[in-house]
Design a protein around this motif. Structure first.
Motif, PDB file in Angstrom:
ATOM      1  N   THR A  84       0.839  -1.200   0.000  1.00  9.67           N
ATOM      2  CA  THR A  84       0.000   0.000   0.000  1.00  9.67           C
ATOM      3  C   THR A  84       0.879   1.258   0.000  1.00  9.67           C
ATOM      4  OG1 THR A  84      -1.664  -1.220   1.216  1.00  9.67           O
ATOM      5  CG2 THR A  84      -1.913   1.169   1.195  1.00  9.67           C
ATOM      6  N   ALA A  85       1.974   1.204   0.772  1.00 14.09           N
ATOM      7  CA  ALA A  85       2.873   2.369   0.821  1.00 14.09           C
ATOM      8  C   ALA A  85       3.730   2.458  -0.435  1.00 14.09           C
ATOM      9  CB  ALA A  85       3.757   2.277   2.064  1.00 14.09           C
ATOM     10  N   ALA A  86       4.308   1.334  -0.850  1.00 16.54           N
ATOM     11  CA  ALA A  86       5.287   1.373  -1.943  1.00 16.54           C
ATOM     12  C   ALA A  86       4.630   1.600  -3.305  1.00 16.54           C
ATOM     13  CB  ALA A  86       6.101   0.086  -1.961  1.00 16.54           C
ATOM     14  N   LEU A  87       3.380   1.165  -3.467  1.00 17.67           N
ATOM     15  CA  LEU A  87       2.699   1.352  -4.759  1.00 17.67           C
ATOM     16  C   LEU A  87       1.902   2.646  -4.792  1.00 17.67           C
ATOM     17  CD1 LEU A  87       1.409  -2.282  -5.504  1.00 17.67           C
ATOM     18  CD2 LEU A  87       3.609  -1.244  -6.055  1.00 17.67           C
ATOM     19  N   VAL A 269     -11.818   3.127 -18.220  1.00 15.62           N
ATOM     20  CA  VAL A 269     -10.401   2.906 -17.921  1.00 15.62           C
ATOM     21  C   VAL A 269     -10.039   3.607 -16.614  1.00 15.62           C
ATOM     22  CG1 VAL A 269      -9.572   2.546 -20.275  1.00 15.62           C
ATOM     23  CG2 VAL A 269      -9.789   4.887 -19.395  1.00 15.62           C
ATOM     24  N   ARG A 270      -8.927   3.209 -16.047  1.00 14.88           N
ATOM     25  CA  ARG A 270      -8.497   3.743 -14.745  1.00 14.88           C
ATOM     26  C   ARG A 270      -6.998   3.922 -14.693  1.00 14.88           C
ATOM     27  NH1 ARG A 270     -10.366   1.397  -9.009  1.00 14.88           N
ATOM     28  NH2 ARG A 270     -11.803   3.068  -8.556  1.00 14.88           N
ATOM     29  N   ARG A 271      -6.564   4.952 -13.995  1.00 16.63           N
ATOM     30  CA  ARG A 271      -5.134   5.188 -13.714  1.00 16.63           C
ATOM     31  C   ARG A 271      -4.263   5.086 -14.954  1.00 16.63           C
ATOM     32  NH1 ARG A 271      -7.305   3.250  -9.045  1.00 16.63           N
ATOM     33  NH2 ARG A 271      -6.461   4.014  -7.060  1.00 16.63           N
ATOM     34  N   MET A 272      -4.765   5.620 -16.069  1.00 14.08           N
ATOM     35  CA  MET A 272      -4.044   5.486 -17.340  1.00 14.08           C
ATOM     36  C   MET A 272      -2.715   6.248 -17.359  1.00 14.08           C
ATOM     37  SD  MET A 272      -5.645   3.492 -19.494  1.00 14.08           S
ATOM     38  CE  MET A 272      -5.596   3.941 -21.229  1.00 14.08           C
ATOM     39  N   HIS A 273      -2.562   7.215 -16.468  1.00 14.65           N
ATOM     40  CA  HIS A 273      -1.328   8.013 -16.483  1.00 14.65           C
ATOM     41  C   HIS A 273      -0.184   7.362 -15.712  1.00 14.65           C
ATOM     42  CE1 HIS A 273      -3.353   8.796 -12.769  1.00 14.65           C
ATOM     43  NE2 HIS A 273      -2.314   9.436 -12.295  1.00 14.65           N
ATOM     44  N   GLN A 274      -0.470   6.295 -14.976  1.00 16.48           N
ATOM     45  CA  GLN A 274       0.595   5.709 -14.149  1.00 16.48           C
ATOM     46  C   GLN A 274       1.528   4.863 -15.008  1.00 16.48           C
ATOM     47  OE1 GLN A 274       0.585   7.093 -11.479  1.00 16.48           O
ATOM     48  NE2 GLN A 274      -1.243   6.902 -10.242  1.00 16.48           N
ATOM     49  N   THR A 275       2.826   5.025 -14.791  1.00 21.76           N
ATOM     50  CA  THR A 275       3.805   4.251 -15.549  1.00 21.76           C
ATOM     51  C   THR A 275       4.932   3.773 -14.638  1.00 21.76           C
ATOM     52  OG1 THR A 275       4.946   6.311 -16.130  1.00 21.76           O
ATOM     53  CG2 THR A 275       3.445   5.401 -17.779  1.00 21.76           C
ATOM     54  N   GLY A 453      -3.693  -2.032 -12.443  1.00 21.18           N
ATOM     55  CA  GLY A 453      -3.309  -3.077 -11.503  1.00 21.18           C
ATOM     56  C   GLY A 453      -3.503  -2.638 -10.072  1.00 21.18           C
ATOM     57  N   LEU A 454      -2.575  -3.069  -9.234  1.00 21.07           N
ATOM     58  CA  LEU A 454      -2.608  -2.699  -7.822  1.00 21.07           C
ATOM     59  C   LEU A 454      -2.095  -1.280  -7.640  1.00 21.07           C
ATOM     60  CD1 LEU A 454      -0.630  -5.827  -6.487  1.00 21.07           C
ATOM     61  CD2 LEU A 454      -3.086  -5.676  -6.877  1.00 21.07           C
ATOM     62  N   HIS A 455      -1.521  -0.726  -8.728  1.00 22.51           N
ATOM     63  CA  HIS A 455      -0.633   0.417  -8.611  1.00 22.51           C
ATOM     64  C   HIS A 455      -1.301   1.782  -8.563  1.00 22.51           C
ATOM     65  CE1 HIS A 455       0.977  -2.983 -10.916  1.00 22.51           C
ATOM     66  NE2 HIS A 455       1.996  -2.834 -10.102  1.00 22.51           N
ATOM     67  N   GLY A 456      -0.720   2.632  -7.713  1.00 23.50           N
ATOM     68  CA  GLY A 456      -0.942   4.062  -7.803  1.00 23.50           C
ATOM     69  C   GLY A 456       0.298   4.615  -8.475  1.00 23.50           C
ATOM     70  N   GLY A 458       3.442   4.385  -7.429  1.00 25.39           N
ATOM     71  CA  GLY A 458       4.650   3.580  -7.257  1.00 25.39           C
ATOM     72  C   GLY A 458       4.587   2.250  -7.988  1.00 25.39           C
ATOM     73  N   TYR A 459       5.775   1.692  -8.236  1.00 28.49           N
ATOM     74  CA  TYR A 459       5.843   0.364  -8.840  1.00 28.49           C
ATOM     75  C   TYR A 459       6.958  -0.430  -8.172  1.00 28.49           C
ATOM     76  CZ  TYR A 459       6.465  -3.518 -12.001  1.00 28.49           C
ATOM     77  OH  TYR A 459       6.564  -4.793 -12.505  1.00 28.49           O
ATOM     78  N   ILE A 460       6.658  -1.665  -7.814  1.00 28.39           N
ATOM     79  CA  ILE A 460       7.637  -2.590  -7.261  1.00 28.39           C
ATOM     80  C   ILE A 460       7.649  -3.802  -8.185  1.00 28.39           C
ATOM     81  CG2 ILE A 460       8.097  -4.182  -5.335  1.00 28.39           C
ATOM     82  CD1 ILE A 460       8.634  -1.343  -4.485  1.00 28.39           C
ATOM     83  N   SER A 461       8.831  -4.237  -8.586  1.00 26.97           N
ATOM     84  CA  SER A 461       8.908  -5.365  -9.509  1.00 26.97           C
ATOM     85  C   SER A 461       8.225  -6.586  -8.908  1.00 26.97           C
ATOM     86  CB  SER A 461      10.364  -5.696  -9.823  1.00 26.97           C
ATOM     87  OG  SER A 461      10.383  -6.651 -10.857  1.00 26.97           O
ATOM     88  N   GLY A 462       7.583  -7.332  -9.779  1.00 28.40           N
ATOM     89  CA  GLY A 462       6.865  -8.524  -9.334  1.00 28.40           C
ATOM     90  C   GLY A 462       5.376  -8.279  -9.208  1.00 28.40           C
ATOM     91  N   THR A 463       4.991  -7.009  -9.143  1.00 31.89           N
ATOM     92  CA  THR A 463       3.562  -6.744  -8.991  1.00 31.89           C
ATOM     93  C   THR A 463       2.844  -6.747 -10.337  1.00 31.89           C
ATOM     94  OG1 THR A 463       4.024  -4.371  -8.974  1.00 31.89           O
ATOM     95  CG2 THR A 463       3.772  -5.444  -6.830  1.00 31.89           C
ATOM     96  N   SER A 464       3.576  -6.675 -11.459  1.00 33.90           N
ATOM     97  CA  SER A 464       2.891  -6.740 -12.747  1.00 33.90           C
ATOM     98  C   SER A 464       2.635  -8.199 -13.126  1.00 33.90           C
ATOM     99  CB  SER A 464       3.689  -6.025 -13.835  1.00 33.90           C
ATOM    100  OG  SER A 464       2.925  -5.987 -15.015  1.00 33.90           O
ATOM    101  N   LEU A 465       3.683  -9.031 -13.090  1.00 29.29           N
ATOM    102  CA  LEU A 465       3.465 -10.461 -13.321  1.00 29.29           C
ATOM    103  C   LEU A 465       2.554 -11.012 -12.220  1.00 29.29           C
ATOM    104  CD1 LEU A 465       7.136 -11.467 -14.206  1.00 29.29           C
ATOM    105  CD2 LEU A 465       5.224 -11.261 -15.814  1.00 29.29           C
ATOM    106  N   GLY A 466       2.675 -10.425 -11.024  1.00 28.92           N
ATOM    107  CA  GLY A 466       1.866 -10.880  -9.891  1.00 28.92           C
ATOM    108  C   GLY A 466       0.393 -10.625 -10.097  1.00 28.92           C
ATOM    109  N   ASP A 467       0.008  -9.360 -10.325  1.00 21.74           N
ATOM    110  CA  ASP A 467      -1.443  -9.112 -10.446  1.00 21.74           C
ATOM    111  C   ASP A 467      -1.980  -9.692 -11.756  1.00 21.74           C
ATOM    112  OD1 ASP A 467      -1.417  -7.149 -12.519  1.00 21.74           O
ATOM    113  OD2 ASP A 467      -1.466  -5.477 -11.141  1.00 21.74           O
TER     114      ASP A 467
END
Ligand SMILES: Cc1cc2nc3c(=O)[nH]c(=O)nc-3n(C[C@H](O)[C@H](O)[C@H](O)COP(=O)(O)OP(=O)(O)OC[C@H]3O[C@@H](n4cnc5c(N)ncnc54)[C@H](O)[C@@H]3O)c2cc1C
Length: 486
Positions: A84-87, A269-275, A453-456, A458-467
Motif C-alpha cells: 500500500t505504501a510502496a505502490l 479505464v483507470r489510472r491510465m497516467h501511471q507508468t 493493476g494494484l498500482h498508484g 509507485g511500482y515494485i517489480s513482481g507486482t505486474s506479473l503478480g497481479d
C-alpha cells in the motif's frame, strides 16, 4: 463495434482469451481446469508476450513455503502495509487486499502449475539477480517502509539468471499445452462482437485477422489479456505524456489494442497516467554511492527498490541525475553486477567532478560533506539509508550518468529512462470489465497490463506479473462459470 452478423462465423468456443502473456495463459489454464473449451488468440508470431522477456519476478508473501524454507518470517498484514505504501500514493487498496489475502494460495498454484522457486535469497537491492536464486528483496528493508511493516523478501523468481521470464513462461505454456489449450499465433484481434449489435447485449466473440484474412470467433465469454500501451505513441500522448520520447520496456506488442477494443464497447479505464520508470543503472553502484539530481543534491535513500528512485528522479527532480562513487565502491561490485557500466568522469576533487558533470560545485560538495559526516556517524540523517551501505567517500571520485537528462547516445541505446504503462481497463475483483457507470459488461473479462493493476504512483517489480497472473486466474474461473452451462 461490430455485430455478429457482419462476418461469417468460423469457430466457437466457451472461453476466448486474447493475448498469451502471463495474464492470458493463467486465465486459460483456470478456465480449462473449470471445464471450459479455451482458445487463445495471439497476435505475435509466438506466445509469451512481454512476460517471456521479463525478469520473471513475482511479488508474493505472507509466509509462502519458499519464504519459510529460507527462514523468512512474513505476514499478510506486513505484505499489505508494504504494498500500500510502496505502490502509492493512490494504490488500489481493494485489489492489494485481495491480492495479499490470496498470495500464499497463488504461490502454491504457480508451483503446482510448473514453476519452481529455489530456496536461496539474493541479499542486495537489484533489478535482477544474475543467478538462479528463488527469492529477492524489493526494498522492504529501506526507509520509510521498514518503519511501516516488518520487512520480508517477497520477490519470487524461477531458476534463471537475469531475465527469468523466459523460464517462467516456458513452464506455464507447457502446462497450458498439457491442459489441451488451443493457442493460435499470428491472429490479431480487431473488434469485440456483441450479440445482434445491441449495445447492451453480452460480448459474444471477436473479429480477428490472420495475414489479411478476416476471422470470427464466437465465445461464451471473452478475456482481454493483451498487455499495456507503451508501444502506442498516440495513446501515450493522450494518457501518459510523461512517457513520450522515453525508452520502452516491452516486447514491442504493447499497442493498447485490447484496451481500445473494450473502450469501443463502453468499457471504462483507470489510472491510465501511471507508468513504471527505470533508469538504466547497475543497482549496487547506486545503493553504495550517492544518487544526486541536477542541483547536485541527494533526494532519496539509495537502498530503495530501483524503480522507486528511478521514478523520483525522472518525474520529480531536476535533470540530470548522476551516481557519485569512489574507487572502493566500484571495486566491491562484482563484474557480473556492473552490467558493463563505466564511470564517464573521474576526478581528484569533488569540485572538479562537479564541473565535469555540469553540476553546481557548491551543491555537490555540500552534499558529499553532509553524507560523509553522516556515514562517519553511522546514520543517514537525511534519508535513513541502511548503515551497512553507508561509508564515507574518498578521493578519487567517479560519476556515472543515469540517462535522466543525459545526452542521447552516451550509454549507447540505453541512454534514456525506460518504462511501461500501468493503467488500463477498469476491472472489479472478479476481473469483470466495468462500464462508465461501474457496471460489469456481460461476457467481458480482463487482466494484466490491459487493466489497471494494484498500482498508484509507485511500482515494485513482481507486482505486474503478480497481479496479471492472480487476476488472470480469476478472469479464467469466472469466464468459465459464465460460459459453460451443464
Ligand atoms: C525487460 C522486462 C523486464 C520485466 N521484469 C518484470 C518483472 O521481473 N516482474 C514483473 O512483475 N514485471 C516485469 N516486467 C513487466 C511485465 O513483464 C509485464 O508488465 C507483464 O508481462 C504484462 O503481462 P500481460 O500478460 O498483461 O501482457 P504481455 O505479457 O505483454 O502479453 C500480452 C500479449 O497479447 C498480445 N496481443 C496484444 N494485442 C493483441 C491483439 N489485439 N490480439 C491478439 N494478441 C494481442 C501480445 O502480442 C502479447 O503476446 C518486465 C517487462 C520487461 C519488458
Amino acid at each position: 463495434m461490430a455485430s455478429s452478423s457482419d462476418t461469417t462465423t468460423t469457430e466457437s468456443t466457451d472461453v476466448l482469451v486474447l493475448g498469451s502473456g502471463i495474464a492470458g495463459i493463467c486465465a486459460a489454464i483456470e478456465a480449462a481446469e473449470a471445464g471450459a473449451k479455451v482458445i487463445v488468440l495471439e497476435g505475435a508470431s509466438g506466445p509469451g508476450g512481454a512476460s517471456a522477456q521479463s525478469g520473471g519476478e513475482i511479488y508474493l508473501g505472507g509466509g509462502t513455503s519458499t519464504q519459510q524454507a529460507v527462514g523468512m518470517d512474513d505476514s499478510t498484514e506486513a505484505m499489505k502495509a508494504f504494498l500500500t505504501a510502496a505502490l502509492g500514493p493512490n494504490a488500489d487498496e481493494e485489489k492489494i487486499e485481495a491480492y495479499c489475502d490470496g498470495a500464499i494460495e497463488h504461490h502454491d498454484w504457480l508451483l503446482a502449475h510448473g514453476l519452481e522457486f529455489r530456496h536461496e535469497v539474493w541479499d542486495e537491492p537489484t533489478w535482477m539477480p544474475s543467478t538462479e536464486v528463488g527469492l529477492m528483496w524489493m526494498g522492504e528493508r529501506a526507509k520509510p517502509f521498514s518503519d511501516l511493516a516488518r520487512p520480508a523478501a517477497r520477490g519470487h523468481r524461477p531458476p534463471q539468471g537475469m531475465f527469468a521470464g523466459e523460464t517462467l513462461m516456458a513452464r506455464l505454456l507447457a502446462t497450458a499445452e498439457k491442459a489441451g489449450i488451443d493457442i493460435r499465433t499470428e491472429i490479431k484481434t480487431r473488434t469485440l462482437v456483441r450479440e445482434s449489435g445491441d449495445p447492451a447485449a453480452p460480448v459474444c466473440g471477436v473479429i480477428a485477422t490472420h495475414f489479411g484474412e478476416q476471422l470470427e470467433f464466437r465465445a461464451g465469454a471473452v478475456i482481454i489479456a493483451t498487455g499495456g500501451f507503451v508501444d502506442n505513441e498516440r495513446m501515450l500522448e493522450q494518457w501518459a505524456p510523461q512517457q513520450v520520447g522515453k525508452g520502452k520496456v516491452t516486447d514491442g506488442h504493447s499497442d493498447g489494442s485490447g484496451i481500445e477494443m473494450a473502450m469501443r464497447v463502453g468499457a471504462a479505464v483507470r489510472r491510465m497516467h501511471q507508468t513504471e520508470t527505470a533508469l538504466p543503472v547497475a543497482a549496487p553502484l547506486v545503493t553504495n554511492g550517492l544518487l544526486v539530481d541536477g542541483g547536485g543534491r541527494r533526494f532519496i535513500n539509495e537502498d530503495r527498490y530501483p524503480g522507486l528512485y528511478s521514478h523520483a528522479a525522472v518525474h520529480h527532480r531536476p535533470a540530470p541525475t548522476w551516481i557519485i562513487v569512489d574507487e572502493d565502491i566500484v571495486d566491491a561490485v562484482p563484474e557480473t553486477e556492473l552490467w558493463g557500466m563505466r564511470p564517464t568522469h573521474v576526478a581528484e576533487t569533488i569540485e572538479e567532478l562537479a564541473r565535469d558533470c555540469g553540476l553546481p560545485e557548491r551543491g555537490l560538495a555540500d552534499t558529499l560533506a553532509e553524507y560523509n559526516a553522516d556515514a562517519e556517524a553511522g546514520e543517514d540523517r537525511a534519508f535513513g539509508k541502511e548503515s551497512r551501505f553507508l561509508k564515507p567517500l574518498t578521493s578519487p571520485y567517479g560519476a556515472y550518468p543515469t540517462g535522466n537528462g543525459m545526452r542521447k547516445g552516451l550509454m549507447g541505446s540505453e541512454s534514456m529512462p525506460q518504462g511501461f504503462t500501468l493503467g488500463g481497463l477498469h476491472t472489479d475483483l472478479d476481473s469483470r470489465v466495468l462500464d462508465l457507470a461501474g457496471e460489469p459488461i456481460a461476457g467481458l473479462y480482463a487482466a494484466g497490463r490491459a487493466t489497471h493493476g494494484l498500482h498508484g504512483e509507485g511500482y515494485i517489480s513482481g507486482t505486474s506479473l503478480g497481479d496479471g497472473s492472480f487476476f488472470g486466474r480469476r478472469a479464467g474461473r469466472n469466464a468459465a462459470k459464465e460460459s459453460v452451462h451443464e
